[in-house]
Structures are given as C-alpha cells and as structure tokens.
Design a protein around this motif. Sequence first.
Motif, mmCIF file in Angstrom:
data_model
loop_
_atom_site.group_PDB
_atom_site.id
_atom_site.type_symbol
_atom_site.label_atom_id
_atom_site.label_comp_id
_atom_site.label_asym_id
_atom_site.label_seq_id
_atom_site.Cartn_x
_atom_site.Cartn_y
_atom_site.Cartn_z
ATOM 1 N N TYR A 1 -48.708 -47.514 6.194
ATOM 2 C CA TYR A 1 -48.974 -46.413 5.256
ATOM 3 C C TYR A 1 -48.037 -45.257 5.575
ATOM 4 C CZ TYR A 1 -51.306 -42.404 3.096
ATOM 5 O OH TYR A 1 -51.581 -41.274 2.364
ATOM 6 N N GLU A 2 -47.484 -44.633 4.508
ATOM 7 C CA GLU A 2 -46.659 -43.442 4.721
ATOM 8 C C GLU A 2 -46.769 -42.494 3.532
ATOM 9 O OE1 GLU A 2 -42.445 -44.223 4.893
ATOM 10 O OE2 GLU A 2 -42.688 -46.094 3.778
ATOM 11 N N ILE B 1 -44.628 -32.871 -3.952
ATOM 12 C CA ILE B 1 -45.689 -33.871 -3.811
ATOM 13 C C ILE B 1 -45.375 -34.806 -2.648
ATOM 14 C CG2 ILE B 1 -46.351 -33.865 -6.252
ATOM 15 C CD1 ILE B 1 -44.652 -36.391 -6.629
ATOM 16 N N PHE B 2 -46.399 -35.531 -2.215
ATOM 17 C CA PHE B 2 -46.230 -36.650 -1.295
ATOM 18 C C PHE B 2 -46.669 -37.919 -2.018
ATOM 19 C CE2 PHE B 2 -46.709 -33.083 1.602
ATOM 20 C CZ PHE B 2 -45.726 -33.336 2.557
ATOM 21 N N LEU B 3 -45.792 -38.896 -2.091
ATOM 22 C CA LEU B 3 -46.161 -40.185 -2.651
ATOM 23 C C LEU B 3 -46.776 -41.038 -1.550
ATOM 24 C CD1 LEU B 3 -43.145 -41.004 -4.997
ATOM 25 C CD2 LEU B 3 -45.401 -40.089 -5.610
ATOM 26 N N GLN B 4 -47.955 -41.566 -1.820
ATOM 27 C CA GLN B 4 -48.671 -42.393 -0.851
ATOM 28 C C GLN B 4 -48.238 -43.854 -1.034
ATOM 29 O OE1 GLN B 4 -52.568 -40.791 -2.297
ATOM 30 N NE2 GLN B 4 -52.987 -40.534 -0.112
ATOM 31 N N VAL B 5 -47.695 -44.416 0.017
ATOM 32 C CA VAL B 5 -47.154 -45.775 -0.047
ATOM 33 C C VAL B 5 -47.874 -46.649 0.975
ATOM 34 C CG1 VAL B 5 -45.083 -47.199 0.152
ATOM 35 C CG2 VAL B 5 -44.917 -44.869 -0.771
ATOM 36 N N LEU B 6 -48.434 -47.757 0.497
ATOM 37 C CA LEU B 6 -49.127 -48.708 1.358
ATOM 38 C C LEU B 6 -48.451 -50.066 1.236
ATOM 39 C CD1 LEU B 6 -51.546 -49.289 3.249
ATOM 40 C CD2 LEU B 6 -52.873 -49.876 1.201
ATOM 41 N N ASP B 7 -47.902 -50.529 2.334
ATOM 42 C CA ASP B 7 -47.203 -51.826 2.360
ATOM 43 C C ASP B 7 -46.185 -51.941 1.240
ATOM 44 O OD1 ASP B 7 -48.587 -52.625 4.596
ATOM 45 O OD2 ASP B 7 -50.135 -53.687 3.466
ATOM 46 N N GLY B 8 -45.411 -50.860 1.056
ATOM 47 C CA GLY B 8 -44.325 -50.887 0.086
ATOM 48 C C GLY B 8 -44.736 -50.666 -1.350
ATOM 49 N N LYS B 9 -46.024 -50.416 -1.601
ATOM 50 C CA LYS B 9 -46.493 -50.194 -2.967
ATOM 51 C C LYS B 9 -46.993 -48.764 -3.126
ATOM 52 C CE LYS B 9 -49.551 -51.916 -6.604
ATOM 53 N NZ LYS B 9 -50.586 -52.904 -7.002
ATOM 54 N N LEU B 10 -46.644 -48.140 -4.254
ATOM 55 C CA LEU B 10 -47.079 -46.785 -4.545
ATOM 56 C C LEU B 10 -48.550 -46.806 -4.958
ATOM 57 C CD1 LEU B 10 -46.281 -43.812 -4.890
ATOM 58 C CD2 LEU B 10 -45.525 -44.365 -7.209
ATOM 59 N N VAL B 11 -49.401 -46.096 -4.197
ATOM 60 C CA VAL B 11 -50.845 -46.172 -4.440
ATOM 61 C C VAL B 11 -51.487 -44.825 -4.767
ATOM 62 C CG1 VAL B 11 -51.153 -48.246 -3.037
ATOM 63 C CG2 VAL B 11 -51.345 -45.976 -1.960
ATOM 64 N N GLY B 12 -50.775 -43.722 -4.596
ATOM 65 C CA GLY B 12 -51.391 -42.435 -4.867
ATOM 66 C C GLY B 12 -50.431 -41.284 -4.672
ATOM 67 N N VAL B 13 -50.948 -40.070 -4.851
ATOM 68 C CA VAL B 13 -50.128 -38.872 -4.729
ATOM 69 C C VAL B 13 -50.969 -37.752 -4.128
ATOM 70 C CG1 VAL B 13 -50.699 -38.122 -7.073
ATOM 71 C CG2 VAL B 13 -48.619 -37.273 -5.999
ATOM 72 N N LEU B 14 -50.316 -36.905 -3.345
ATOM 73 C CA LEU B 14 -50.946 -35.719 -2.780
ATOM 74 C C LEU B 14 -50.042 -34.514 -3.048
ATOM 75 C CD1 LEU B 14 -51.966 -37.131 0.725
ATOM 76 C CD2 LEU B 14 -53.531 -36.615 -1.158
ATOM 77 N N PRO B 15 -50.618 -33.340 -3.301
ATOM 78 C CA PRO B 15 -49.789 -32.143 -3.466
ATOM 79 C C PRO B 15 -49.342 -31.600 -2.114
ATOM 80 C CG PRO B 15 -52.093 -31.576 -3.709
ATOM 81 C CD PRO B 15 -52.045 -33.074 -3.515
#
Length: 681
Positions: free
Chosen positions: A3-4, A19-33
């Motif tokens: 996760y990154e 923003i921060f893009l939430q990436v789990l195992d190479g897949k985009l899963v969410g966003v944070l401000p």
Amino acid sequence: MKYENVPTICPYCGCGCGIFLQVLDGKLVGVLPSKTHPINQGTLCIKGWNIHHFVNSPDRLKTPLMRKNGNLEPVSWEEALSFVADKLGKIKKESGPDSLAVLASAKCTNEENYVIQKFTRAVLGTNNVDHCARLCHASTVTGLVGSFGSGAMTNSVPEFLDADCILITGSNTLEQHPLIGSWLLDAKEKGTKFIVIDPREIPMVKFADMYLQFRPGSDVAWINGMMRIIIEEGLEDKEFIGERTEGYEELKKVVEKYTPDFVEKVSGISEDQLVQAAKMFASAEKGSIIYSMGITQHTTGTDNVQSIANLAMLTGNVGRRSTGVNPLRGQNNVQGACDVGGLPNVYPGYQVVTVEDNKKKFEEAWGVPLDDKVGLTIVEMLNAAFEGKVKGMFIVGENPMLSDPDINHVKESLQILDLLVVQDIFMTETAELADVILPAASYAEKDGTFTATDRRVQKLRKAIEPIGDARVDWEIICDIAKRMGADGFEFSSASEIMDELASVSPIYGGISFDRLGSNGGLLWPCPDAEHAGTEFLHSGRFTKGRGSFTAIDFIEANELPDDEYPFILSTGRMMFHYHTGTMTRRTPVLVTEVSTGFVEIHPDDAEKLSIADGEMVKVSSRRGEIEIPAQVTDKIRPGMIFIPFHFAECAANILTNPALDPKAKIPELKVCSAKVEKITV
C-alpha cells in the motif's frame, strides 16, 4: 500486499488541489486530500473525493483502434502509428501543411502540450494548433494582454482571504471551483464584502452583501455604469491612474453616457443597486474581481474582460496583494496549455508567432523552418474542414462533439475529413467518428506538471501503470514525429521535456522537476533557478509598462430573442459534473446525484407554457432541438433559460450560437435565442 499514498494533483478544475492517490498492489483504490496543500488544506469537493473511480472504468480505451470496412477494429500500436504517420505525411505533401490541424488538451500535462504544439509546428509545419481555452478563456488572454501585458490571473488564491471587497461576476464559484469558494467563505467570515452580479441566483448569492441580477450579454453596460458613478463621486484612484496607466481621458468620455437610468434600461439592474455597488467596490482599500465564463463566452468577450480591467485600474486595484483581476480557469491545465503554446498565435511563453525574432528563436531551438502565419482556432478549423480546406485533424483529449457550439455542424465537418485521429482515455462522442483511436494514459498513470488557475505550476506523479496497452500522450506524439522523420523528439522523461520548455519560455525559465515539491509548486513568472515565483503580477509596473484603459461601448449579443425564439439561452456547468461528462458520468456517486440534464425556467414562463416541474419539454434554436426535463425555479430571470452542457442525450451545444468574438475568436455560448415548447402526444 503493498500500500502507498502517492502525492499528486487533482485533474478536474483549475483550483489545483493537492491529493494523495491510494494504491494497493498496483491498483488505484482511493484518494485523500493533502492537509498541507496551500489551496485545499485537507478538503476536497465531491468530484475530488471520487476521482479514482473513472480511472478503473471498464470503458477505458485499452488498445488502438482503426476503422476498417466502416467498423473500428483493434490493431497493434505498430499498425496504428505507422498508418497515422504515413497519412499525415501524405496529406501534408499533397495539400500543404495548413490542410492539417491539431487540438491540444487542457487535460494533458504541460509537457504533453509542449510536445503537441512542437509536433504541429516543427513536423506538420503549421500553426493550426488550438485547444479548449478557445471555448472558455480566449478572451481573457486577448483582453488582459491588451490591458496589462499578461493574460493570466493577477493574484494568487490565498490572497482572497485578506481582500476588503470581492466583486464576483460570471463565476458560479461554489459549484465550479469549490475549493476556491471555500477561501471566499473564509474571507466572508473575516469581514470581506461580496458583490455578486449574475443573471442566475447562484449559491454565492446567499453570502452576498449585494446581489445584482442582470440581462445576459449586458456586461459592458453595467461595468461602464459603475465606472461613471465612481468618476462622478470622485472615488477613482487619481494617483494610480496618473502614474501607471494610459487612455483614461478616452475612457472617461465613453462612460459618460452610461447613466444609472440608461444602464437599468439595458441591463435590468436598478439605479440604486448600481450606485450602491459602485461605491462599495470603489471605497474598498483592497478590491478584487473574480470572473469566469459568464464574462468570456460572448461575441463581446474581449470587451467584457477589458471593461473589468478598466474597473480594476480605475480603482487602483492592480499590482497589490489581495486585489487584482482574477479569471478562474475551468480545467486543471487550461492555464498551462496556453502557457506552453497550445494556441495558434503564440509559441510557448506567449511569444507571438508573427514576430520575426520569435520565429528565429524557435527555428534555432527546434532546428527547422517555421510558419509565420497565425493558425486556425477550433471553430475556424471545423469551418475549414467543412469547406474542404482542412483535410486531416489530430484531436488529443478534446471532445468537440459535445463541447463546441452548433454540434450538428461539428459532426458534418468532422465526417468530411480524409483523416480524423482521436487520442483519449474513453470512447467519446468525437472518438466515435474517428478513423484511428489511440488509447492514452490517465492522470494517475504518468508524470508531468499542471498549472492551476493562479499560475501555480505543480507536479503530477505517476501512481499506477497505464491500463491495458494505453500509452502516455507525449510518448505517442514523439513516436509519430520520429516515424515522420523528425529530430528533437527523443525525450526520455517528462522532466527532460520541462527542461526544454524552460529553456525557450522565460516565464517558466526557473521551473524544473527538482524544484517542484508536494506543497504548492511555483507561481510563474519564475525566470531563473534562484527565483521563488511570483505571488501577484504587475507590482510597481505592468508587464507592458503602463496599463491601458480601453474605451468600450456596449454592443448587443449576436442573437437576441424575437417572436419565434423568445428566450435567452445560457449554458454552463454544475457541481456534480464536469465538461462533457467523460469522467464524471463514469463515476457512480456523481451519476446518482444528477443523472441527466435539465432546462431551468422561471415559474412565470412555465405557467404561461403550462409546463410542470420535471416535465419533458422541447427546446429549440435556429440550429437544432433537444428534449429535456424542465426544472422550474425562481433562481433564474423571466425570459431566460439555462442548460448544463455535460449531457450528450440532451446536448445544450446543439442549440448554441457559433458566432465569434472578432478578436479572441471565442464563440457566444452564453447568449442565444431559443424556444421552449410543451411536448404533446
């Protein structure tokens, strides 16, 4: 499991939120401000909170497509790029460079737009390159360059917090630029006075000290009227006018006839309101003006912009903190696409193509001879295609089949072309007409920079690999250029492209990837590597020396209501959707909020036509007709209707007028005559 959080920039409007893009195992899963970003400071609008959804849409283009026997079929990159390079070369040889035209994109990075315009000029050999700024803020660039010498927002967003009075006109800020809107609400809490001048009762009216509702298209009249009052009351900044401007006496003569009585007859703004608003703005120590496409999208768009510049100079509200003329740009990188030369009349850095020294400079930089003629704008390209003069178009990240005026004419023009190449992330309405479709990487799949509305250059960071066989836009263009035998397209990274851009564009001269962190970037002009960027423009002197007052008379819109088409139609955006809906209509939360378009109509007009709220009606103009649900509301003037332009099934731009501002060549999307009819079975 890995996760990154990848820091980057929102690709929607011109706010430029971090923003921060939430990436789990190479897949985009969410966003944070980003909590530390100077614009959004830990918050996002509803579009921003859902920005990851469309990236993973099953509708993403994942492989090149070519039209064979009338159908679009998957092909290899090799076949697609070879065909495009060969066909472009053939058209150029047989019909000349100016038979080709290219649309750059406000959705692409600065680096990609730089490569696109360089490809157009250095490889295709034409200045026929433009992008959607032509449809939104072309009149801003033309007007403010003429008045101030620079066609950009004069001040930075955080400065709004300390303004004494803010005049907001032609900008539905809380819906179209929500995070800039939050700065305005904070300013209001501190005591800033708001004057809102708009034909519709937009959400910002709730917070206004004064709200002036006026007839669409009468902007120059009410601005001239305010200036007449200011001069008559002795509230003009005499010292600023004398030391820093030219043309004041001519302006003074022209505005003399714009009495409050005359302005009321033309615009509908009452005499008392006009006088009170003029005094409120002129009395402020720090007065700021915010506007957007309600000002620019007119055949008199340049006049409107220069009238606003006149008002700011008359009151001495330029060149100081928390003042200025502040056009809010609609897309994430529409400012940057202009900055780097995605326009037919300027090279990167607004260096005019008809100036011989500029031409020689770029010929030396790029190693090829260049054209010295101003190229075609978007609407002119389509008209030339219709006439058979433009035979090939390459469209990157633009959707003129929904965004341009008079869509029926747009379709006819595109279908006439010998070659239409569309490079995009989705099968848009424009892509459906293409001969070749090239799948591009989204914002989450590449590195680069975006320039926000306040000239803030910020770093976009790659979070995931491109979906399917999609490729980064600049890599695709460079590949085609090399296949056409061109040198100068051997870039290995976006950073390398930025370095070349900085070497030829003084306003970006000190900008590099190494200098751009995660917290706010650099505001141009930034001329060298030691420069900290420029918070506000025109301090001490205007870019052009003295600011120029422009004496402007009011001119009516190109098309006015009559017995056959009795309504004024205006178009625009809404909170939950964005431009042609390519991204937002593939985002479930946003579709749930608003699933289709509507036409706003005043209750008095609805009653006369026996139309109920929610009822399907027919709206027509001289160019076409649509069927659309009615939204009966008293937030709009009687005799006026409003339609958001995001929805293909009830496309507002089937109706709109392609008449152009003669200076900026922007079409009149904010005023045309229309008819509303009850549908009878």
